[in-house]
Design an enzyme around this catalytic site. Structure first.
Site, PDB file in Angstrom:
ATOM      1  N   LYS A 125       0.814  -1.386  -0.212  1.00 27.91           N
ATOM      2  CA  LYS A 125       0.075  -0.057  -0.021  1.00 27.91           C
ATOM      3  C   LYS A 125       0.998   1.333   0.013  1.00 27.91           C
ATOM      4  CE  LYS A 125      -4.196  -1.982   0.103  1.00 27.91           C
ATOM      5  NZ  LYS A 125      -5.080  -1.915   1.127  1.00 27.91           N
ATOM      6  N   ARG A 136      -4.326 -10.541   3.347  1.00 24.67           N
ATOM      7  CA  ARG A 136      -4.612 -10.406   1.975  1.00 24.67           C
ATOM      8  C   ARG A 136      -3.467 -10.012   1.489  1.00 24.67           C
ATOM      9  NH1 ARG A 136      -6.335  -7.041  -2.097  1.00 24.67           N
ATOM     10  NH2 ARG A 136      -7.645  -8.185  -3.483  1.00 24.67           N
TER      11      ARG A 136
END
Length: 310
Positions: A250, A289
């Protein structure tokens, strides 16, 4: 300690809590932030999924539409937009149709189930039509980034399909993220809204034991807002549902690892990702995830050993 749950997927259940499960990401898209275009070809997507299974993935999450920052999304009867004028503008913009999304994900799901019938497959979609077709093709989990809010038929569809579901928190829409006002206490906001959305899903007929919650790192959260969510992740256990977390590559990690004023690119964020994933397991995450399955599997084994030694 991390609570133990039985996640009911309809035909079987997954035990959550005694061991961290790893959900591997397969983006069948041309424009995802990290690996867009790499697996748009269904054959390459299947090969990548098989590689993730070999590396130890417990679940394969297959997505056909990017919800990266700035992406335009499609709404179906959802009452989210405060200003009708904005709704008209959004409706006029191009968004991936359910038919096009299904052309991307269905061949991957069908071939994977053919080659690996025991594999647990998840479809990453916010469209009820896509969810229904994917589950009928062999997926057992619907991973909805909108928390069942962008398609008014989603909760009822999940209830009818009797599959597992991941309900994720997102602030606003991807094209709004850069202009969203600060939320105050982001952890309290996420905890309150996730619990509220989950309870609405239950009222719509989705059984509690089918629901997993995801706080949605990076989805409408600024750089400064992701770290409190990490540091106080254990607060989310109060909602009473299993927890999934996705921090893989991210942008907030890239910002932290910046050099000479330039954010680290997605391919240089592995070690930072592993630091966040380890912290999340120690604070109660049941599922991670991730793009980098092998590394996450190893990190989870060590973090799980730490939990068990307490």
């Amino acid at each position: 300690m991390r609570p133990v749950f039985q996640w009911n997927l309809g035909g079987r259940a997954l035990e959550l809590g005694k061991r961290t499960l790893i959900m591997g990401i397969v983006n069948v898209t041309p424009d995802s932030f990290s690996d867009g275009g790499q697996f748009l070809d269904s054959k390459k997507a299947v090969e990548h999924a098989e590689k993730l299974l070999e590396e130890g993935a417990d679940i394969i999450d297959i997505g056909g539409e990017s919800t990266r920052p700035g992406a335009h999304v499609e709404f179906n009867g959802a009452k989210l937009l405060e200003k009708p004028s904005v709704a008209k503008v959004i409706a006029a913009r191009p968004a991936l149709s359910a038919q096009e999304e299904l052309k991307r994900v269905l061949p991957v799901i069908i071939e994977l189930k053919k080659q690996h019938p025991a594999a647990v497959l998840s479809v990453d979609t916010y469209k009820a039509e896509v969810a229904r077709a994917a589950v009928n093709a062999g997926a057992e989990i619907v991973n909805d980034v909108s928390g069942f809010r962008w398609d008014a038929a989603m909760a009822k569809t999940i209830a009818e399909l009797k599959c597992g579901a991941v309900l994720m928190h997102m602030r606003g829409r991807p094209e709004e993220w850069r202009t969203l006002p600060p939320p105050g206490d982001v952890v309290l906001l996420v905890k309150r809204e996730l619990k509220d959305w989950a309870e609405k899903a239950v009222l719509a007929g989705v059984r509690r034991e089918r629901i997993v919650l995801d706080p949605g790192f990076g989805f409408g959260k600024s750089f400064e807002e992701n770290y409190p969510l990490l540091g106080r992740f254990s607060d989310l256990q109060a909602a009473g549902f299993p927890l999934l977390a996705g921090t893989s590559r991210k942008s907030f990690i890239g910002r932290t690892l910046a050099k000479d004023g330039k954010d680290a690119p997605p391919e240089a964020r592995l070690y930072g990702t592993l630091a966040t994933e380890t912290a999340l397991i120690l604070k109660g995450a049941h599922i991670l995830r991730t793009h980098d399955v092998k590394a996450a599997v190893d990190a989870a084994r060590v973090a799980d050993a730490i939990l068990q030694a307490r």
